[in-house]
Write a protein that holds these residues in place. Structure first.
Motif, short mmCIF file in Angstrom:
data_model
loop_
_atom_site.label_atom_id
_atom_site.label_comp_id
_atom_site.label_asym_id
_atom_site.label_seq_id
_atom_site.Cartn_x
_atom_site.Cartn_y
_atom_site.Cartn_z
N ALA A 141 -24.48 -27.13 52.42
CA ALA A 141 -24.68 -25.72 52.72
C ALA A 141 -24.39 -24.91 51.47
O ALA A 141 -23.58 -25.31 50.64
CB ALA A 141 -23.76 -25.28 53.86
N THR A 167 -19.38 -22.95 59.73
CA THR A 167 -20.42 -22.41 60.60
C THR A 167 -20.77 -20.96 60.26
O THR A 167 -21.74 -20.41 60.79
CB THR A 167 -19.98 -22.46 62.08
N GLU A 168 -20.00 -20.34 59.36
CA GLU A 168 -20.26 -18.95 58.99
C GLU A 168 -21.48 -18.87 58.06
O GLU A 168 -21.76 -19.78 57.30
CB GLU A 168 -19.05 -18.34 58.29
N ASP A 169 -22.17 -17.74 58.11
CA ASP A 169 -23.33 -17.55 57.24
C ASP A 169 -22.87 -17.24 55.82
O ASP A 169 -21.71 -16.87 55.58
CB ASP A 169 -24.23 -16.43 57.77
N GLN A 170 -23.80 -17.38 54.88
CA GLN A 170 -23.48 -17.25 53.47
C GLN A 170 -22.91 -15.87 53.14
O GLN A 170 -21.93 -15.75 52.40
CB GLN A 170 -24.72 -17.53 52.63
N GLU A 171 -23.50 -14.84 53.68
CA GLU A 171 -23.05 -13.48 53.39
C GLU A 171 -21.61 -13.27 53.84
O GLU A 171 -20.81 -12.64 53.14
CB GLU A 171 -23.97 -12.47 54.08
N THR A 172 -21.26 -13.82 55.00
CA THR A 172 -19.89 -13.69 55.51
C THR A 172 -18.90 -14.41 54.61
O THR A 172 -17.83 -13.89 54.30
CB THR A 172 -19.80 -14.23 56.94
N ARG A 190 -25.29 -13.22 44.76
CA ARG A 190 -25.69 -13.60 46.12
C ARG A 190 -25.63 -15.11 46.34
O ARG A 190 -25.61 -15.57 47.48
CB ARG A 190 -27.09 -13.07 46.42
N SER A 191 -25.59 -15.88 45.25
CA SER A 191 -25.49 -17.34 45.37
C SER A 191 -24.05 -17.83 45.30
O SER A 191 -23.79 -19.03 45.40
CB SER A 191 -26.32 -18.02 44.28
#
Length: 238
Positions: free
Chosen positions: A72, A172-177, A212-213
């Motif tokens: 991920a 399980t959290e999204d990348q932005e979080t 952002r990466s």
């Protein structure tokens, strides 16, 4: 205080949890295992760190484990958050996060992360210094342990259980979080003067957040922003 692997297995019924009194590296032992597998050892004879460094694995003093996960984005940052959360829950310690893979306590390293991809899986090696009372001379200035931080012996079983629960939650959290949480939890993410050792040399500047990466932005004194994809980040002057 000895790790109670039976208690750990009871907390996670049906999950493959492999235990070794001694192993060369839990990451090697985890290679080829199914996703969700946890490999734990009391001692590593060839523990792996970043950039080819070894991980000091004193027998029965720390948590030396590898977890097989789905690959991920920003996984290393998510694991740092999980370790910090686990230590807070199990010991009450508040840790800092040094980009990208160091968990810090009192300005010294208490835990580290190494993620390697193999056969479409991410093998996450995690080392936590739990009950170490001293370190080799070459590490003493930069390493610490939970025991040194709290002044008392800590339970590795409770820390490992808290760690596995926290890892399951954060991955399980999204990348932005993850980026938002890491930036909030890390004093190194923004406004920290650092030196960065890279293959091409050393740069110095003030951290200016993550892109952002999940890569670190360092603003040098001439105003140039440099994107740090890999390298050893240290507080300037340390």
């Amino acid at each position: 205080m000895k790790l109670d692997i039976g208690r750990v297995r009871r907390e996670f019924p049906g999950r493959p949890i492999l235990y070794y009194p001694t192993v060369d590296s839990t990451m090697n032992a985890a290679a080829g295992c199914e996703i969700g597998t946890v490999v734990v050892a009391d001692e590593q004879t060839a523990g792996q760190g970043r950039h080819g460094h070894s991980w000091h694995s004193e027998p029965r003093a720390g948590i030396y484990c590898s977890i097989v996960l789905e690959p991920a984005p920003v996984l290393t940052l998510a694991l740092g958050l999980a370790i910090a959360e686990a230590l807070a829950q199990a010991t009450g310690l508040a840790c800092d996060l040094r980009w990208p893979n160091d968990v810090m306590l009192g300005g010294k390293k208490v835990a580290g992360i190494l993620v390697q991809l193999a056969d479409g899986k991410a093998i996450a090696g995690i080392g936590i210094n739990v009950n170490h009372t001293r370190f080799p001379d070459d590490l003493a200035a930069e390493a610490t342990s939970v025991r040194i931080g709290t002044g008392r012996e800590s339970c590795p079983t409770a820390i490992l259980i808290a760690l596995l629960l926290a890892v399951d939650s954060f991955v399980t959290e999204d990348q932005e979080t993850i980026l938002r949480l890491f930036t909030h939890a890390s004093s190194y993410a923004a406004g920290r003067r650092v030196t960065v050792r890279q293959a091409g040399g050393v740069i110095e500047g003030v951290t200016a957040g993550l892109d952002r990466s999940g890569f670190l932005i360092v603003r040098q004194d001439d105003g140039t922003d440099t994107l740090v994809v890999a390298g050893g980040v240290r507080a300037a002057g340390s």
